[in-house]
Design a protein around this motif. Structure first.
Motif, PDB file in Angstrom:
ATOM      1  N   GLN A   1      36.085  35.828  43.223  1.00  0.00           N
ATOM      2  CA  GLN A   1      36.586  37.014  42.514  1.00  0.00           C
ATOM      3  C   GLN A   1      38.107  37.111  42.631  1.00  0.00           C
ATOM      4  O   GLN A   1      38.792  37.427  41.656  1.00  0.00           O
ATOM      5  CB  GLN A   1      35.936  38.297  43.068  1.00  0.00           C
ATOM      6  CG  GLN A   1      34.453  38.396  42.834  1.00  0.00           C
ATOM      7  CD  GLN A   1      33.625  37.635  43.892  1.00  0.00           C
ATOM      8  OE1 GLN A   1      34.137  37.090  44.869  1.00  0.00           O
ATOM      9  NE2 GLN A   1      32.315  37.595  43.680  1.00  0.00           N
ATOM     10  N   ASP A   2      38.643  36.847  43.832  1.00  0.00           N
ATOM     11  CA  ASP A   2      40.092  36.891  44.023  1.00  0.00           C
ATOM     12  C   ASP A   2      40.783  35.794  43.211  1.00  0.00           C
ATOM     13  O   ASP A   2      41.839  36.014  42.628  1.00  0.00           O
ATOM     14  CB  ASP A   2      40.455  36.747  45.504  1.00  0.00           C
ATOM     15  CG  ASP A   2      40.107  37.987  46.309  1.00  0.00           C
ATOM     16  OD1 ASP A   2      39.905  39.066  45.712  1.00  0.00           O
ATOM     17  OD2 ASP A   2      40.036  37.874  47.554  1.00  0.00           O
ATOM     18  N   ARG A   3      40.177  34.620  43.168  1.00  0.00           N
ATOM     19  CA  ARG A   3      40.756  33.530  42.370  1.00  0.00           C
ATOM     20  C   ARG A   3      40.816  33.922  40.895  1.00  0.00           C
ATOM     21  O   ARG A   3      41.805  33.667  40.219  1.00  0.00           O
ATOM     22  CB  ARG A   3      39.933  32.250  42.522  1.00  0.00           C
ATOM     23  CG  ARG A   3      40.082  31.582  43.856  1.00  0.00           C
ATOM     24  CD  ARG A   3      39.261  30.313  43.896  1.00  0.00           C
ATOM     25  NE  ARG A   3      39.271  29.734  45.226  1.00  0.00           N
ATOM     26  CZ  ARG A   3      38.627  28.652  45.558  1.00  0.00           C
ATOM     27  NH1 ARG A   3      37.911  27.991  44.653  1.00  0.00           N
ATOM     28  NH2 ARG A   3      38.683  28.191  46.788  1.00  0.00           N
ATOM     29  N   GLN A   4      39.736  34.540  40.405  1.00  0.00           N
ATOM     30  CA  GLN A   4      39.709  34.961  39.005  1.00  0.00           C
ATOM     31  C   GLN A   4      40.775  36.012  38.728  1.00  0.00           C
ATOM     32  O   GLN A   4      41.409  36.001  37.676  1.00  0.00           O
ATOM     33  CB  GLN A   4      38.321  35.482  38.617  1.00  0.00           C
ATOM     34  CG  GLN A   4      38.189  35.776  37.142  1.00  0.00           C
ATOM     35  CD  GLN A   4      38.569  34.602  36.248  1.00  0.00           C
ATOM     36  OE1 GLN A   4      38.222  33.451  36.512  1.00  0.00           O
ATOM     37  NE2 GLN A   4      39.317  34.866  35.198  1.00  0.00           N
ATOM     38  N   ALA A   5      40.991  36.926  39.676  1.00  0.00           N
ATOM     39  CA  ALA A   5      42.025  37.957  39.509  1.00  0.00           C
ATOM     40  C   ALA A   5      43.409  37.317  39.419  1.00  0.00           C
ATOM     41  O   ALA A   5      44.240  37.723  38.602  1.00  0.00           O
ATOM     42  CB  ALA A   5      41.961  38.952  40.660  1.00  0.00           C
ATOM     43  N   VAL A   6      43.666  36.300  40.237  1.00  0.00           N
ATOM     44  CA  VAL A   6      44.953  35.600  40.194  1.00  0.00           C
ATOM     45  C   VAL A   6      45.113  34.897  38.850  1.00  0.00           C
ATOM     46  O   VAL A   6      46.158  34.974  38.211  1.00  0.00           O
ATOM     47  CB  VAL A   6      45.071  34.589  41.357  1.00  0.00           C
ATOM     48  CG1 VAL A   6      46.275  33.677  41.169  1.00  0.00           C
ATOM     49  CG2 VAL A   6      45.154  35.321  42.685  1.00  0.00           C
ATOM     50  N   ARG A   7      44.052  34.210  38.408  1.00  0.00           N
ATOM     51  CA  ARG A   7      44.112  33.520  37.097  1.00  0.00           C
ATOM     52  C   ARG A   7      44.421  34.509  35.981  1.00  0.00           C
ATOM     53  O   ARG A   7      45.229  34.226  35.099  1.00  0.00           O
ATOM     54  CB  ARG A   7      42.791  32.819  36.810  1.00  0.00           C
ATOM     55  CG  ARG A   7      42.567  31.559  37.587  1.00  0.00           C
ATOM     56  CD  ARG A   7      41.269  30.867  37.141  1.00  0.00           C
ATOM     57  NE  ARG A   7      40.949  29.757  38.004  1.00  0.00           N
ATOM     58  CZ  ARG A   7      39.959  29.748  38.879  1.00  0.00           C
ATOM     59  NH1 ARG A   7      39.152  30.795  39.001  1.00  0.00           N
ATOM     60  NH2 ARG A   7      39.740  28.693  39.626  1.00  0.00           N
TER      61      ARG A   7
ATOM     62  N   GLU B   1      47.680  34.412  33.525  1.00  0.00           N
ATOM     63  CA  GLU B   1      47.513  34.318  32.070  1.00  0.00           C
ATOM     64  C   GLU B   1      48.178  35.497  31.368  1.00  0.00           C
ATOM     65  O   GLU B   1      48.821  35.331  30.328  1.00  0.00           O
ATOM     66  CB  GLU B   1      46.033  34.246  31.716  1.00  0.00           C
ATOM     67  CG  GLU B   1      45.401  32.916  32.078  1.00  0.00           C
ATOM     68  CD  GLU B   1      43.888  32.901  31.886  1.00  0.00           C
ATOM     69  OE1 GLU B   1      43.322  33.884  31.383  1.00  0.00           O
ATOM     70  OE2 GLU B   1      43.274  31.888  32.268  1.00  0.00           O
ATOM     71  N   GLU B   2      48.055  36.684  31.937  1.00  0.00           N
ATOM     72  CA  GLU B   2      48.666  37.881  31.348  1.00  0.00           C
ATOM     73  C   GLU B   2      50.191  37.749  31.324  1.00  0.00           C
ATOM     74  O   GLU B   2      50.831  38.036  30.318  1.00  0.00           O
ATOM     75  CB  GLU B   2      48.259  39.102  32.170  1.00  0.00           C
ATOM     76  CG  GLU B   2      48.805  40.411  31.658  1.00  0.00           C
ATOM     77  CD  GLU B   2      48.351  41.569  32.534  1.00  0.00           C
ATOM     78  OE1 GLU B   2      49.232  42.282  33.048  1.00  0.00           O
ATOM     79  OE2 GLU B   2      47.132  41.737  32.718  1.00  0.00           O
TER      80      GLU B   2
END
Length: 121
Positions: free
Chosen positions: A97-103, A107-108
């Motif tokens: 979940q933390d990795r996805q938040a960083v990605r 991207e943003e």
């Protein structure tokens, strides 16, 4: 150091060769040079940044080391590869979940930069 100063306003005198004008790397656009300079000032002035990395920023800002030569400089190579190794370990220890938040954040920011929404001054 109190960590509240910016550029040269602090209790410690600037190192010889420090400068407060934008870098002018020929392969970068003016805006990229300005953003790079601002980032290097932040690295140089942050008390939380390892001293070796702060010194590397001083060298680049002072014109003693060209950006393209950072990895050829033994101290630059060591500082950057140690930092990358630390980031790799941090990434490995993150939850999915933390990795996805960083990605998503990366991207943003890339989308904002592409749209010309760089950081305001």
């Amino acid at each position: 150091m109190n960590g509240t100063h910016h550029t040269h306003h602090g209790s410690k005198a600037p190192a010889p060769g420090d400068r407060d004008h934008p870098l002018a790397e020929p392969d970068l656009a003016e805006e990229q040079n300005a953003q790079l300079t601002e980032a290097l000032w932040g690295v140089r002035d942050a008390a939380s940044v390892p001293p070796a990395l702060r010194d590397l920023a001083r060298k680049v800002l002072g014109g003693r080391l060209a950006l393209k030569d950072v990895l050829d400089d033994p101290s630059g190579y060591r500082v950057l590869t140690d930092g990358i190794s630390g980031m790799r370990e941090s990434w490995r220890s993150m939850s999915p979940q933390d990795r996805q938040a960083v990605r998503a954040t990366v991207e943003e920011r890339a989308d904002e930069a592409e749209a010309g929404g760089g950081r305001p001054r």
